[in-house]
Design a protein around this motif. Structure first.
Motif, PDB file in Angstrom:
ATOM      1  N   GLU A 104      -2.303   2.395 -47.569  1.00  0.00           N
ATOM      2  CA  GLU A 104      -3.715   2.586 -47.891  1.00  0.00           C
ATOM      3  C   GLU A 104      -4.012   2.160 -49.332  1.00  0.00           C
ATOM      4  O   GLU A 104      -3.174   2.292 -50.220  1.00  0.00           O
ATOM      5  CB  GLU A 104      -4.115   4.063 -47.695  1.00  0.00           C
ATOM      6  N   LEU A 160      -5.872   6.806 -52.598  1.00  0.00           N
ATOM      7  CA  LEU A 160      -5.435   8.144 -52.214  1.00  0.00           C
ATOM      8  C   LEU A 160      -6.131   9.160 -53.111  1.00  0.00           C
ATOM      9  O   LEU A 160      -6.125   9.035 -54.333  1.00  0.00           O
ATOM     10  CB  LEU A 160      -3.922   8.282 -52.349  1.00  0.00           C
ATOM     11  N   LEU A 212     -11.425  18.004 -47.440  1.00  0.00           N
ATOM     12  CA  LEU A 212     -10.613  17.344 -46.419  1.00  0.00           C
ATOM     13  C   LEU A 212     -11.427  17.097 -45.149  1.00  0.00           C
ATOM     14  O   LEU A 212     -11.370  16.007 -44.567  1.00  0.00           O
ATOM     15  CB  LEU A 212      -9.391  18.206 -46.085  1.00  0.00           C
ATOM     16  N   GLY A 225     -13.723  14.223 -45.428  1.00  0.00           N
ATOM     17  CA  GLY A 225     -13.106  12.941 -45.715  1.00  0.00           C
ATOM     18  C   GLY A 225     -13.169  12.547 -47.175  1.00  0.00           C
ATOM     19  O   GLY A 225     -12.730  11.463 -47.553  1.00  0.00           O
ATOM     20  N   SER A 266     -11.497  13.919 -49.593  1.00  0.00           N
ATOM     21  CA  SER A 266     -10.144  13.951 -50.136  1.00  0.00           C
ATOM     22  C   SER A 266      -9.142  13.807 -48.996  1.00  0.00           C
ATOM     23  O   SER A 266      -9.432  14.200 -47.854  1.00  0.00           O
ATOM     24  CB  SER A 266      -9.906  15.260 -50.893  1.00  0.00           C
ATOM     25  N   HIS A 267      -7.979  13.235 -49.308  1.00  0.00           N
ATOM     26  CA  HIS A 267      -6.956  13.017 -48.276  1.00  0.00           C
ATOM     27  C   HIS A 267      -5.920  14.134 -48.227  1.00  0.00           C
ATOM     28  O   HIS A 267      -5.391  14.442 -47.155  1.00  0.00           O
ATOM     29  CB  HIS A 267      -6.232  11.693 -48.532  1.00  0.00           C
ATOM     30  N   TRP A 269      -3.860  18.573 -45.097  1.00  0.00           N
ATOM     31  CA  TRP A 269      -4.523  17.301 -44.858  1.00  0.00           C
ATOM     32  C   TRP A 269      -5.253  17.374 -43.526  1.00  0.00           C
ATOM     33  O   TRP A 269      -5.013  18.267 -42.705  1.00  0.00           O
ATOM     34  CB  TRP A 269      -3.519  16.148 -44.862  1.00  0.00           C
ATOM     35  N   THR A 282      -8.645  12.397 -40.282  1.00  0.00           N
ATOM     36  CA  THR A 282      -8.461  11.237 -41.180  1.00  0.00           C
ATOM     37  C   THR A 282      -7.101  11.385 -41.847  1.00  0.00           C
ATOM     38  O   THR A 282      -7.019  11.669 -43.045  1.00  0.00           O
ATOM     39  CB  THR A 282      -9.580  11.166 -42.228  1.00  0.00           C
ATOM     40  N   PRO A 322      -3.480  10.988 -43.679  1.00  0.00           N
ATOM     41  CA  PRO A 322      -3.045  10.124 -44.775  1.00  0.00           C
ATOM     42  C   PRO A 322      -2.180   8.980 -44.280  1.00  0.00           C
ATOM     43  O   PRO A 322      -1.510   9.085 -43.250  1.00  0.00           O
ATOM     44  CB  PRO A 322      -2.259  11.072 -45.683  1.00  0.00           C
ATOM     45  N   GLY A 377       0.206   8.565 -48.666  1.00  0.00           N
ATOM     46  CA  GLY A 377      -0.101   9.987 -48.547  1.00  0.00           C
ATOM     47  C   GLY A 377       1.040  10.762 -47.920  1.00  0.00           C
ATOM     48  O   GLY A 377       1.355  11.876 -48.347  1.00  0.00           O
TER      49      GLY A 377
END
Length: 287
Positions: free
Chosen positions: A92, A95, A138, A141, A143-144, A265, A269, A271, A275
């Motif tokens: 990704e 992060l 979380l 979305g 924050s991961h 998490w 979505t 990580p 992540g």
């Protein structure tokens, strides 16, 4: 598998939330969509999961037995998704992680040094947030990953792994306060003095007995305690590293305390490889 993942998730979320409407809000769907998903699951299974006579759905005996199986299926599906992420080469580009003030700075700094070496080109965002605020970040979305105190129960869409280290918490007050000079302090005596209490933006806690001031971070509470506004429960490391030597611990029964931590998490979505690496390193760290 003839049972759709959406139907299984709607079932578990309804049990957790207590109603179809609350489950719909948690999943970001309409109530009719959630109700239809559960009805389809009941049709596929051939038995009823909920009694619907009252205001809120109540699990049938068959529903109680099915719940454990459905939770196992969703957990296995999540493990498969995580394996796919680990084996994927598609890292990704960004992060974001939200951590509490009770997360010790030197642990975080070492983690970031390792991350910079392994993923030098990824955009990394670090935010300070607490408990319910982290969960909302979380779910939205925003924050991961998050590091919070271990929770008794989490939303169905949030996964967690327990960390090996714990946060050391103590009750602090300014050294000039009369309680600072006592050999012991009772709970009754403590309640007569203003408490400086952590309070998240999302999860407004019930106020304690006696006068209370609140703040959304431990660092703010530390500053308030140093200004002699009252006593506060603070991370030991935070007072040691950022305090100015004016706070002392109170000898209250049951304190100090060790607080279990976990990394969390969203399964909606999840990580990516970076992540997942961060989760593994967080869980491997020792005090």
């Amino acid at each position: 598998m003839r049972y759709s993942p959406e139907s299984l998730q709607a079932f578990v979320q309804t049990v957790e939330s207590g109603s179809f409407s609350a489950a719909a809000r948690a999943l970001g769907k309409s109530q009719s969509t959630v109700s239809a998903a559960i009805a389809n699951l009941e049709t596929d299974l051939g038995f009823q999961l909920f009694h619907r006579e009252g205001r809120e759905p109540v699990l049938t005996e068959a529903g109680i037995r099915a719940l454990r199986r459905v939770e196992d299926i969703l957990a296995a599906s999540q493990r498969l998704d995580e394996l796919a992420v680990r084996l994927s080469g598609d890292v990704e580009p960004r992060l974001s992680m939200a951590v509490s003030d009770f997360w010790q700075a030197d642990h975080h700094e070492q983690l970031l040094k390792e991350f910079e070496v392994r993923y030098p080109h990824i955009e990394l965002e670090c935010m300070l947030a607490e408990d319910e605020d982290v969960i909302e970040l979380l779910k939205s979305g925003r924050s991961h990953l998050g590091v919070i105190r271990a929770q008794k129960q989490l939303p169905a869409t949030i996964s967690a792994s327990r960390l090996q280290m714990q946060a050391q918490m103590e009750i602090f007050i300014h050294r000039n306060h009369p309680l600072a000079h006592q050999m012991t302090v009772s709970q009754v005596e403590l309640e007569q003095v203003r408490q400086l209490k952590l309070n998240t933006w999302v999860g407004r806690e019930n106020m304690s007995r006696g006068p209370v001031w609140t703040a959304p971070s431990y660092l703010l509470l530390l500053e308030m305690a140093e200004l002699e506004f009252g006593w506060s429960i603070l991370p030991r490391w935070l007072v040691k590293q950022f305090g100015h030597g004016v706070l002392v611990t109170l000898p209250v029964a049951g304190w100090p305390q060790s607080i279990a931590l976990e990394v969390v998490w969203s399964t909606r979505t999840p990580p990516g490889p970076a992540g997942r690496w961060m989760i593994d390193r967080l869980c491997a760290q020792r005090a």
